[in-house]
Design a protein around this motif. Structure first.
Motif, PDB file in Angstrom:
ATOM      1  N   PRO A  52       0.815  -1.226   0.000  1.00  0.00           N
ATOM      2  CA  PRO A  52       0.000   0.000   0.000  1.00  0.00           C
ATOM      3  C   PRO A  52       0.845   1.271   0.000  1.00  0.00           C
ATOM      4  CG  PRO A  52      -0.097  -1.101   2.138  1.00  0.00           C
ATOM      5  CD  PRO A  52       0.630  -2.023   1.213  1.00  0.00           C
ATOM      6  N   HIS A  53       2.147   1.156   0.266  1.00  0.00           N
ATOM      7  CA  HIS A  53       2.982   2.348   0.254  1.00  0.00           C
ATOM      8  C   HIS A  53       3.191   2.850  -1.179  1.00  0.00           C
ATOM      9  CE1 HIS A  53       7.283   4.162   0.666  1.00  0.00           C
ATOM     10  NE2 HIS A  53       6.390   5.098   0.814  1.00  0.00           N
ATOM     11  N   TYR A  72      11.062  -3.054  -0.660  1.00  0.00           N
ATOM     12  CA  TYR A  72      11.421  -1.746  -1.198  1.00  0.00           C
ATOM     13  C   TYR A  72      11.723  -0.762  -0.067  1.00  0.00           C
ATOM     14  CZ  TYR A  72      11.491   1.704  -5.038  1.00  0.00           C
ATOM     15  OH  TYR A  72      11.861   2.645  -5.963  1.00  0.00           O
ATOM     16  N   HIS A  73      10.768  -0.585   0.864  1.00  0.00           N
ATOM     17  CA  HIS A  73      10.994   0.394   1.923  1.00  0.00           C
ATOM     18  C   HIS A  73      10.666  -0.141   3.313  1.00  0.00           C
ATOM     19  CE1 HIS A  73      10.169   2.833  -1.733  1.00  0.00           C
ATOM     20  NE2 HIS A  73      11.208   3.510  -1.303  1.00  0.00           N
ATOM     21  N   GLY A  74      10.492  -1.471   3.440  1.00  0.00           N
ATOM     22  CA  GLY A  74      10.418  -2.053   4.767  1.00  0.00           C
ATOM     23  C   GLY A  74       9.063  -2.042   5.445  1.00  0.00           C
ATOM     24  N   MET A  86       6.112   0.362  10.059  1.00  0.00           N
ATOM     25  CA  MET A  86       7.061   0.794   9.026  1.00  0.00           C
ATOM     26  C   MET A  86       8.029   1.724   9.742  1.00  0.00           C
ATOM     27  SD  MET A  86       6.194   2.390   5.285  1.00  0.00           S
ATOM     28  CE  MET A  86       7.512   3.075   4.272  1.00  0.00           C
ATOM     29  N   PRO A  87       9.319   1.600   9.487  1.00  0.00           N
ATOM     30  CA  PRO A  87      10.283   2.396  10.232  1.00  0.00           C
ATOM     31  C   PRO A  87       9.922   3.885  10.213  1.00  0.00           C
ATOM     32  CG  PRO A  87      11.414   0.777   8.921  1.00  0.00           C
ATOM     33  CD  PRO A  87       9.968   0.693   8.554  1.00  0.00           C
ATOM     34  N   ASN A  88       9.878   4.478  11.401  1.00  0.00           N
ATOM     35  CA  ASN A  88       9.665   5.927  11.503  1.00  0.00           C
ATOM     36  C   ASN A  88       8.291   6.411  11.044  1.00  0.00           C
ATOM     37  OD1 ASN A  88      11.722   7.346  12.733  1.00  0.00           O
ATOM     38  ND2 ASN A  88      13.066   7.210  10.947  1.00  0.00           N
ATOM     39  N   GLN A  89       7.320   5.501  10.884  1.00  0.00           N
ATOM     40  CA  GLN A  89       6.013   5.921  10.369  1.00  0.00           C
ATOM     41  C   GLN A  89       4.893   5.498  11.301  1.00  0.00           C
ATOM     42  OE1 GLN A  89       5.860   7.760   7.688  1.00  0.00           O
ATOM     43  NE2 GLN A  89       7.994   7.472   7.030  1.00  0.00           N
ATOM     44  N   HIS A  93      -3.363   4.802   9.683  1.00  0.00           N
ATOM     45  CA  HIS A  93      -4.239   5.293   8.616  1.00  0.00           C
ATOM     46  C   HIS A  93      -3.915   4.674   7.255  1.00  0.00           C
ATOM     47  CE1 HIS A  93      -0.552   7.543   8.165  1.00  0.00           C
ATOM     48  NE2 HIS A  93      -0.936   7.912   6.970  1.00  0.00           N
ATOM     49  N   PHE A  94      -2.923   3.812   7.197  1.00  0.00           N
ATOM     50  CA  PHE A  94      -2.567   3.227   5.895  1.00  0.00           C
ATOM     51  C   PHE A  94      -3.748   2.428   5.349  1.00  0.00           C
ATOM     52  CE2 PHE A  94       2.382   2.917   5.819  1.00  0.00           C
ATOM     53  CZ  PHE A  94       2.481   4.231   6.226  1.00  0.00           C
TER      54      PHE A  94
ATOM     55  N   TYR B 163      16.793  -1.989   2.192  1.00  0.00           N
ATOM     56  CA  TYR B 163      16.131  -3.217   1.768  1.00  0.00           C
ATOM     57  C   TYR B 163      16.661  -3.741   0.439  1.00  0.00           C
ATOM     58  CZ  TYR B 163      13.449  -1.856   5.698  1.00  0.00           C
ATOM     59  OH  TYR B 163      13.130  -1.505   6.968  1.00  0.00           O
ATOM     60  N   VAL B 164      16.748  -2.839  -0.533  1.00  0.00           N
ATOM     61  CA  VAL B 164      17.137  -3.281  -1.870  1.00  0.00           C
ATOM     62  C   VAL B 164      18.648  -3.504  -1.954  1.00  0.00           C
ATOM     63  CG1 VAL B 164      17.061  -2.710  -4.327  1.00  0.00           C
ATOM     64  CG2 VAL B 164      15.173  -2.018  -2.841  1.00  0.00           C
ATOM     65  N   ASP B 175      16.841   3.850   7.523  1.00  0.00           N
ATOM     66  CA  ASP B 175      15.410   4.092   7.664  1.00  0.00           C
ATOM     67  C   ASP B 175      15.019   4.397   9.106  1.00  0.00           C
ATOM     68  OD1 ASP B 175      15.270   1.585   8.808  1.00  0.00           O
ATOM     69  OD2 ASP B 175      13.883   0.764   7.321  1.00  0.00           O
ATOM     70  N   LEU B 322       0.626   6.042  -1.165  1.00  0.00           N
ATOM     71  CA  LEU B 322       0.866   6.861   0.018  1.00  0.00           C
ATOM     72  C   LEU B 322       1.951   7.892  -0.258  1.00  0.00           C
ATOM     73  CD1 LEU B 322       0.773   4.125   2.794  1.00  0.00           C
ATOM     74  CD2 LEU B 322      -0.886   5.957   2.406  1.00  0.00           C
TER      75      LEU B 322
END
Lengths: 357, 357, 357
Positions: A52-53, A72-74, A86-89, A93-94, B163-164, B175, B322
Motif C-alpha cells: 500500500p505504500h 522496497y521500503h520495509g 514501518m520504520p519511523n512511520q 491510517h494506511f 532493503y534493496v 530508515d 501513500l
C-alpha cells in the motif's frame, strides 16, 4: 472486463504446502495477484501482492517473525492485510489490502477468492485417500494457457485418450464404448466400461505392481466425477476379465483415483494440479515416483492440444461447438458452473441494493 | 495518446559520446525514434529515424562525408532534416523530417526533444565535476521498463537502500533516521544524516581508497538534489565520527556525487544514465573501474523492483499511493514536473490561437 | 477488421509440394488458418484448421486413408470440409468447415482463398521454365513480417541492390541508370539497362558457369514483370559488352529469371517464395545448389529492412511516402491491386443485394 467465467465463493487449490516455505510466494488466482507466506504459527496466509505504500509487489520482500516485509521500503504487512509497522512511520491510517481465507488440508493449500465473510472451511471437499495410511499419492502441477473449462471438458471426456495418449493409456476400445452421464447429487458422473480388452501399457505396469498377470484380458473402467468449482476425481482401473470388473475383489484388480484440481489463473490460463491416489503398495515411494513420472508425461501430452484449441476458439469466437454424448459430462459441469455464477451475481446485486437502502 | 507525462522543452541526456562513432545510432527518446550521427565537423546531430522516401529507418544505413545515407535506396539526409541528394533524383521538393538540437557537453550528448525554436544550450546544467582534473568519473547506462517518475521516487527516497541494497550501501540506520525535504530555488533537496554509525561495505572500501581506517564509527550523509526535468545529483559520504561530518576536512572523509540522468524512452520505459563523480584519486582508473562495477551491481538491484512496481501500477490504475515524509522528495519533484508540463501545454495552446488569428 | 488489403479471388502459391507429405500441414494464408493434406489420390487438399467438434486444430492430428483425423477425439474430416465419420457418432448434421480449391502445378501448390465458385485453374499463370528440361530451378521460402506490398515495392525497384546487396549483385551503376515503367497488357514492366559495366560478384560467377570470361565489361539488364495478385518475374542477365546486350546470342551471355511469389499470411506478414530459373546447365544440381545458397543469402539481406520499414510505417500511419520514377513499378502494381480489390468488393455487395431480393 469480461463476463465472470468462474465461481469465486468457493475453495480452489492454490498450491501445495512445499511451495510455501520461508520466502513469500507469488501466484495469481482468479485474476488476483496474491502473495502467500507463513505466519508466526507457520500457518499459510495470503494477501494481495501490492504494497500500500508505493505499489511494489510484496512477494519481492521477505518474511520475518511471521510478517511480510516489503523489499522496497520495509513496510511490514500483517496476514490481515493491515500494515503492522514501518520504520519511523505511523501506519494506523494506511489503506488495507485484501486478505484471503486460506486453509492447509489434505496435502493442499486451499483458497477462497470471493466474499471472505462466506468462507467456510467445512466446504472443503473430503478426500478420504489423502489422510489414510492405506493410500499412496503422487502428483504435480502444470501451467496451461487455456480456459479452465476446456480442461474440465478434457477430463470429463476420456475418449481423447485413444488419440492424445495412444501410447500409454489410450486404446481403440475406449472410443468404441458408449459413455453414460448422470447426476449424483451435486456431482456429475460420466462412466465407461470396457469388458474383455487387453490392458494398455500403463495398466500392464499397474497389474505387475499388484503382482497380477499383465498379458490376459481385463475389464476396464473409468468413472469421472466432477464437483464444483472444478474438481474432478476419476476412478480408473482394470480387473482380470470375468472377476467382477469394478466390483472384483482387490486380489484381481489394479485401480486408482486420478486427482485433478483446476484453478483459474486468468480467464485463459490455469494452474492444473494433477495426481494419482492408489490403495496398493501405498508406502512404496519408488512406485509413487514411477507412477508420477508416467502420469506427468501423459498429462503433458494434453498441453499443446488445449493451448492450441484455446487459440482457435479465441480466433473464431462466434463458432458454436458440438455437444455430443461424449461431451455430456463437460456440458453438465458447465451448466452447474453457470448456475452458481448466476447465483453469486444475484446475491452480490441484492447485497448492493441492501447497502443502498 | 496518453496525457503528456514528461516535459519536452528541456535538455535530456541522450547518449554518451562513445556510443556515437562512425555508424548511425538509433535511440528512441520521449516517444520519438531518433537517429544520431556525426556530421562533417564530427559534431553529433539527430534527425527522425524515418527516410522520407519509403519510410525505412535511416539508422540501417551508413554515414558518408557527414551525411546519413539511407541503406535502402541511397537517399542522403542532412543534419537539418532536408534531403541533400539522391541518385538520379531532384530532391528539392522532398518533405523534411524533424531535426533536433543536440549538444555534446560534460561528457554527455544532450537533446532537446520539444520546440526547436526554444532550444538554448545555456540551459544545459553546469556539472563542475565533469570538467575538472580534480574529479574522476565512471558510469553506465541501464534500460528499465518503468515510468521515469518511479526512478525519480526511487532516488529521492534512499530509505530503500536498507532493503534493496542491504549487502552494499544499505544499513539499518538509514530508515531509522529522519529525512528533511526543502526547496532551494528550482532544486528539491532531500537530506538525511546518520551520526556515529558503522560504514556499510561500499563505504568501508571508499574509506580504504582514501587511506582512512574503515573499522571505526562514521558520520554518514545523503543529500539528494532533483532538478528539472529528471536530473538527480546525490552527495554521499562518510567522515570519521566527530570530525565534522559533511563539513569535515577532506583528510577525514570519503565522499562523492551519485549522478543520475533519467531519460524517458516511452511513457513506461527509460534510459537510465548513472555514475559516480569523486574528488579523491581522480586519475586512478583502476579505482574508477572498481567503483563503476560496484555501483553497476548495486543499481541493477533496483531494476526488478521498478519494473514489477510498474506492472503492479498498470494492473491497479485506480489505486492511489501513500505520500509519506520519506516520499516528500519525489512528491515535490513530481509537482515541479506537472507545473512545467502545464506551462508547456498552455504555451502550445496559445501559440495555436496566435496562428489562427 | 482492417480494410481488405489483398485480392482473394485469385491464385496464390501456398506451399511447395515437398512441404506436404504424409502429415497434416498447417499454414495461415490471407488471414485464414488452413490445414493441407493429401487425399487418397495423393492430391493436395485444404480445409480450415478447425475441428467442428471442439475447435481443436486439425493439423495436430494425422492422415489416414486420405482423411484427416482429429488428434483430440478422432473426428474424420473429408477434403470437402464435411465430417466423414467419428467413432460411435452420427455425423450427418455436423457443421461443415470451409474447403479450398488447391492445385499442384509448376512445382508449386496453389490456393484460391476467396469465393470457391469462381476458382478456375486456367487462371494459374503459365510458367514456361517450370516444365521444360532446358531449364533448371532452385528456390526457397522466407517468412517476413511486412505487408506484402512492401515486398512488391522492393522487387519492382531494384535500385536497392546498390545499397542492400552491395557485396553481391549491387553496383553503383544501378542507381545511376534510369528506369522505364510501362504496362504490357495486365503486366507492369520496369526495366533498366546498364551498358559497358563490370559485372558484380554474383554475375561474375554466372559468367564462369557459362564458360565465359568474367573480367571484361558487360551489358547488364533487369526487367521486372508484375502480375496480379503478387507474382514478380525478373529477367536478369549480363552479356559481354557490345554483343547485343539482352538480345545477344546465348554464347555471349548469362541470364536467368528471378522468381518471386508473395503470399500474404496476414495484413502484416508474408510467405515469400523466391527462386531462380536458368536456361544454362539446367541439370547441374551442384550449380543449382550454389545459386540457391547465394540467392538465399542475398534475399535474407532484405528481411531486416522490410520488417523495420513496416514497423516505421505502423508507427507513423499518417505519413505519405514519395512516389519517384524508381517507384513507378510498385505504384502501378498497387494501382492494379486496388482496382481488383474494389471489383471484388463491388461484386460481393451486388451478390448480397441479389440474395435479399
Amino acid at each position: 472486463m469480461d463476463a465472470q467465467t468462474y465461481p469465486l465463493n468457493t475453495w480452489y487449490v492454490a498450491a501445495t504446502p512445499d511451495e510455501i516455505a520461508d520466502k513469500p510466494f507469488a501466484r495469481q488466482i482468479c485474476g488476483v495477484k496474491l502473495v502467500f507466506f507463513r505466519n508466526q504459527q507457520q500457518r499459510v496466509v495470503a494477501v494481495e501482492d501490492f504494497c500500500p505504500h508505493r505499489g511494489a509487489p510484496l512477494s519481492l520482500g521477505f518474511v520475518e517473525n511471521g510478517q511480510l516485509v516489503c523489499g522496497y521500503h520495509g513496510l511490514r504487512m500483517g496476514e490481515d492485510g493491515k500494515t503492522q509497522s514501518m520504520p519511523n512511520q505511523r501506519v494506523a491510517h494506511f489503506p488495507c489490502i485484501k486478505h484471503f481465507a486460506v486453509v492447509e488440508r489434505h496435502g493442499f493449500v486451499w483458497i477462497w477468492p470471493g466474499d471472505q465473510s462466506l468462507a467456510d472451511d467445512s466446504l472443503i471437499p473430503e478426500l478420504h485417500w489423502a489422510n489414510s495410511p492405506d493410500w499412496g499419492y503422487g502428483g504435480g502441477l502444470y501451467h496451461i494457457k487455456c480456459d479452465y473449462r476446456l480442461m474440465i471438458d478434457n477430463l470429463m471426456d476420456l475418449t481423447h485418450e485413444t488419440y492424445v495418449h495412444a501410447s500409454s493409456i489410450g486404446q481403440k476400445e475406449i472410443d468404441e464404448s458408449p459413455v453414460a452421464t448422470k447426476m449424483e447429487g451435486q456431482t456429475v458422473v460420466t462412466s465407461r466400461y470396457m469388458d474383455n480388452v487387453m490392458a494398455p501399457p500403463f495398466w500392464q505396469a499397474a497389474l505387475r505392481a499388484n503382482d497380477l498377470a499383465d498379458d490376459v484380458a481385463v475389464d476396464r473402467w473409468q468413472i469421472c466425477r466432477f464437483s464444483l468449482p472444478s474438481h474432478i476425481m476419476i476412478e480408473v482401473g482394470v480387473a482380470h476379465a470375468g472377476k467382477g470388473g469394478y466390483d472384483a475383489p482387490d486380489s484381481h484388480k489394479a485401480s486408482s483415483i486420478v486427482v485433478d484440481f483446476i484453478t483459474p489463473e486468468t480467464e485463459h490460463s490455469i494452474w492444473y494440479f494433477w495426481g494419482m491416489a492408489r490403495d496398493f503398495k501405498p508406502q512404496d515411494q519408488t512406485l509413487t515416483d514411477t507412477i508420477q513420472k508416467g502420469q506427468g508425461a501423459i498429462f503433458a501430452e494434453d498441453l499443446e492440444v488445449l493451448e492450441r484449441q484455446q487459440q482457435n476458439l479465441l480466433a473464431y469466437p462466434e463458432r458454436s461447438l458440438l455437444k455430443l454424448d461424449i461431451d455430456a459430462g463437460g456440458v453438465q459441469a458447465r451448466r452447474m458452473i453457470e448456475r452458481v455464477i448466476k447465483q453469486e451475481q444475484a446475491a452480490s446485486a441484492q447485497a448492493k441494493v441492501g447497502e443502498n437502502q
